[in-house]
Design a protein around this motif. Sequence first.
Motif, PDB file in Angstrom:
ATOM      1  N   LEU A  28      79.165  61.707  78.951  1.00 42.72           N
ATOM      2  CA  LEU A  28      79.889  62.961  78.750  1.00 42.72           C
ATOM      3  C   LEU A  28      79.666  63.492  77.336  1.00 42.72           C
ATOM      4  O   LEU A  28      79.408  64.687  77.144  1.00 42.72           O
ATOM      5  N   MET A  29      79.737  62.598  76.359  1.00 44.33           N
ATOM      6  CA  MET A  29      79.525  63.013  74.974  1.00 44.33           C
ATOM      7  C   MET A  29      78.098  63.513  74.758  1.00 44.33           C
ATOM      8  O   MET A  29      77.884  64.523  74.075  1.00 44.33           O
ATOM      9  N   LYS A  30      77.126  62.836  75.349  1.00 46.66           N
ATOM     10  CA  LYS A  30      75.727  63.263  75.222  1.00 46.66           C
ATOM     11  C   LYS A  30      75.531  64.651  75.821  1.00 46.66           C
ATOM     12  O   LYS A  30      74.890  65.514  75.207  1.00 46.66           O
ATOM     13  N   ALA A  31      76.081  64.867  77.008  1.00 48.66           N
ATOM     14  CA  ALA A  31      75.928  66.164  77.682  1.00 48.66           C
ATOM     15  C   ALA A  31      76.619  67.276  76.893  1.00 48.66           C
ATOM     16  O   ALA A  31      76.077  68.377  76.751  1.00 48.66           O
ATOM     17  N   ASN A  60      74.760  70.543  74.504  1.00 49.81           N
ATOM     18  CA  ASN A  60      75.074  71.969  74.657  1.00 49.81           C
ATOM     19  C   ASN A  60      76.001  72.448  73.549  1.00 49.81           C
ATOM     20  O   ASN A  60      76.859  73.303  73.776  1.00 49.81           O
ATOM     21  N   SER A  61      75.826  71.903  72.349  1.00 52.94           N
ATOM     22  CA  SER A  61      76.753  72.186  71.251  1.00 52.94           C
ATOM     23  C   SER A  61      76.773  73.657  70.835  1.00 52.94           C
ATOM     24  O   SER A  61      77.767  74.114  70.282  1.00 52.94           O
ATOM     25  N   GLU A  72      76.938  76.137  72.881  1.00 49.02           N
ATOM     26  CA  GLU A  72      77.931  76.755  73.756  1.00 49.02           C
ATOM     27  C   GLU A  72      79.311  76.094  73.594  1.00 49.02           C
ATOM     28  O   GLU A  72      80.334  76.769  73.618  1.00 49.02           O
ATOM     29  N   THR A  73      79.314  74.769  73.461  1.00 46.90           N
ATOM     30  CA  THR A  73      80.586  74.041  73.426  1.00 46.90           C
ATOM     31  C   THR A  73      81.205  73.968  72.035  1.00 46.90           C
ATOM     32  O   THR A  73      82.387  73.681  71.897  1.00 46.90           O
ATOM     33  N   ARG A  74      80.382  74.179  71.014  1.00 49.88           N
ATOM     34  CA  ARG A  74      80.785  74.042  69.608  1.00 49.88           C
ATOM     35  C   ARG A  74      81.269  72.622  69.290  1.00 49.88           C
ATOM     36  O   ARG A  74      82.058  72.412  68.385  1.00 49.88           O
ATOM     37  N   MET A  75      80.807  71.682  70.082  1.00 49.73           N
ATOM     38  CA  MET A  75      81.183  70.280  69.885  1.00 49.73           C
ATOM     39  C   MET A  75      79.934  69.477  69.566  1.00 49.73           C
ATOM     40  O   MET A  75      79.183  69.084  70.461  1.00 49.73           O
ATOM     41  N   THR A  76      79.713  69.283  68.285  1.00 54.35           N
ATOM     42  CA  THR A  76      78.606  68.430  67.855  1.00 54.35           C
ATOM     43  C   THR A  76      79.019  66.977  68.052  1.00 54.35           C
ATOM     44  O   THR A  76      80.187  66.686  68.338  1.00 54.35           O
TER      45      THR A  76
END
Length: 92
Positions: A51-54, A58-59, A61-65
């Motif tokens: 989940l973290m890799k996926a 897509n950081s 779009e998700t703004r989650m590096t």
Amino acid sequence: MIRKPPSLSTLAMPSFAGQRSMSKETIATLTSLIAELPQENRDMLYTVVELMKATAANSKETRMTIGNLLLVFCPSLSINPALLRVLCEVPS
């Protein structure tokens, strides 16, 4: 008395801090430690890492590096951020 199952934070493990690339020996050590976990814990760890890799892939779009994800997940999972980063960076 309820006994807490072992986790990656309670097993003796090498320090991964400051390592730029993973040697085959380090990956083998990590694999060995994960194999000591109960099956349910391994399955959950695999799911969280995937989940973290996926999400990190897509950081834009998700703004989650990966750094942001470590801040969110590590306290809840009681896992060392350096170790979780390694798990996310090593190919499946």
